[in-house]
Design an enzyme around this catalytic site. Structure first.
Site, short mmCIF file in Angstrom:
data_model
loop_
_atom_site.label_atom_id
_atom_site.label_comp_id
_atom_site.label_asym_id
_atom_site.label_seq_id
_atom_site.Cartn_x
_atom_site.Cartn_y
_atom_site.Cartn_z
N GLU A 104 45.92 52.36 37.42
CA GLU A 104 47.32 51.95 37.30
C GLU A 104 47.74 51.89 35.82
O GLU A 104 46.92 51.65 34.94
CB GLU A 104 47.47 50.59 38.01
CG GLU A 104 48.84 49.97 38.00
CD GLU A 104 49.93 50.78 38.69
OE1 GLU A 104 50.12 51.95 38.31
OE2 GLU A 104 50.62 50.23 39.57
N ASP A 108 52.45 44.06 36.67
CA ASP A 108 53.54 43.17 36.29
C ASP A 108 53.53 41.99 37.27
O ASP A 108 52.76 41.05 37.09
CB ASP A 108 54.82 44.00 36.35
CG ASP A 108 56.01 43.32 35.72
OD1 ASP A 108 55.81 42.43 34.90
OD2 ASP A 108 57.16 43.70 36.05
N LYS A 136 50.66 42.50 32.23
CA LYS A 136 51.60 41.47 31.77
C LYS A 136 51.36 40.24 32.63
O LYS A 136 52.09 40.00 33.60
CB LYS A 136 53.05 41.94 32.03
CG LYS A 136 53.58 42.97 31.08
CD LYS A 136 55.11 43.04 31.18
CE LYS A 136 55.56 44.37 31.65
NZ LYS A 136 57.02 44.56 31.71
P1 IMP Z 1 54.43 45.25 39.92
O1 IMP Z 1 54.43 45.59 41.37
O2 IMP Z 1 55.52 44.26 39.58
O3 IMP Z 1 53.09 44.80 39.40
O4 IMP Z 1 54.90 46.53 39.14
C1 IMP Z 1 54.06 47.50 38.72
C2 IMP Z 1 54.80 48.78 38.44
O5 IMP Z 1 56.07 48.56 37.83
C3 IMP Z 1 54.01 49.58 37.44
O6 IMP Z 1 53.15 50.46 38.11
C4 IMP Z 1 55.07 50.32 36.67
O7 IMP Z 1 55.35 51.54 37.32
C5 IMP Z 1 56.27 49.43 36.75
N1 IMP Z 1 56.40 48.63 35.51
C6 IMP Z 1 56.11 47.34 35.33
N2 IMP Z 1 56.37 46.94 34.07
C7 IMP Z 1 56.80 48.04 33.43
C8 IMP Z 1 57.21 48.28 32.07
O8 IMP Z 1 57.21 47.41 31.17
N3 IMP Z 1 57.60 49.56 31.78
C9 IMP Z 1 57.60 50.55 32.70
N4 IMP Z 1 57.22 50.37 33.97
C10 IMP Z 1 56.83 49.12 34.33
MG MG Z 2 53.36 52.38 38.39
#
Ligand code: IMP
Ligand code: MG
Length: 187
Positions: A104, A108, A136
């Site tokens: 990955e 986030d 993050k």
């Molecule tokens: P999560 O489901 O919130 O953990 O999101 C993960 C996905 O969101 C990652 O695989 C990225 O594609 C996108 N994402 C999260 N943060 C960022 C960022 O700062 N820049 C670009 N894409 C992000």
């Molecule tokens: Mg992604």
């Protein structure tokens, strides 16, 4: 019209050299971990953000591995994950009995990976591990901790090295923070 990249990127968070060095370190840990595993490993890259990381990591791996990809969407809008993950493109590989390593770009909220790891286990993968280039942790909503992490970063929206804003900037060889002005202008 072509935009000047200096007007988009506020600062370079991780330069190209540091990204490449860290990937070598991660690869050696992964090589060590799977060293005694006799069967092939399936690397699952999450489209599209992980393509650069997947390519550079895979080149450093000395284990027998196969590459497959999934595309999922979890973002409610450009910045916030919705928690509602949909599979847009599924794997071509049957994961039953396989050791799977999810590759990955960034974790986030954790919604995407919580869903994916669960789904691959349910399909009968022998093991599911997670490697992410960026994390993050401040924004976590789901309890998910990657097995290997490149860099922990603060809660800033980053682009480059696979990661996009509105599908742009994935081709940058470094990781940069998008100027807030870029999305404020469009709000
Ligand atoms: P999560 O489901 O919130 O953990 O999101 C993960 C996905 O969101 C990652 O695989 C990225 O594609 C996108 N994402 C999260 N943060 C960022 C960022 O700062 N820049 C670009 N894409 C992000
Ligand atoms: Mg992604």
């Amino acid at each position: 019209m072509r935009t000047d990249i200096n007007e988009i990127i506020g600062k370079v968070l991780i330069d190209q050299d540091s990204v490449q060095k860290r990937i070598k370190q991660l690869a050696s840990k992964v090589n060590e971990y799977y060293n005694d595993v006799d069967n092939d490993i399936l690397l699952v890259g999450i489209l599209r953000g992980s393509i650069m990381f997947m390519a550079d990591l895979a080149k450093q791996l000395k284990i027998n591995c196969k590459l497959d990809f999934m595309d999922v969407s979890s973002y409610g809008d450009e910045f916030e994950s919705s928690g509602n993950v949909k599979i847009l493109k599924d794997l071509d590989t049957d994961v039953r009995g396989l050791d799977v390593l999810i590759v990955e770009d960034i974790i986030d909220s954790g919604n995407t990976l919580a869903f994916l790891a669960d789904s691959l286990k349910q399909r009968g993968a022998k093991s599911v591990k997670i490697i992410t280039l960026l994390d993050k942790p401040e924004r976590r909503e789901k309890k998910i901790s990657p097995d290997w992490t490149g860099f922990k970063i603060p809660n800033e929206f980053v682009v480059g090295y696979g990661m996009d804003y509105k599908q742009l900037y994935r081709n940058l060889p470094y990781i940069g923070v998008l100027k807030e002005q870029v999305y404020e202008d469009e709000a």
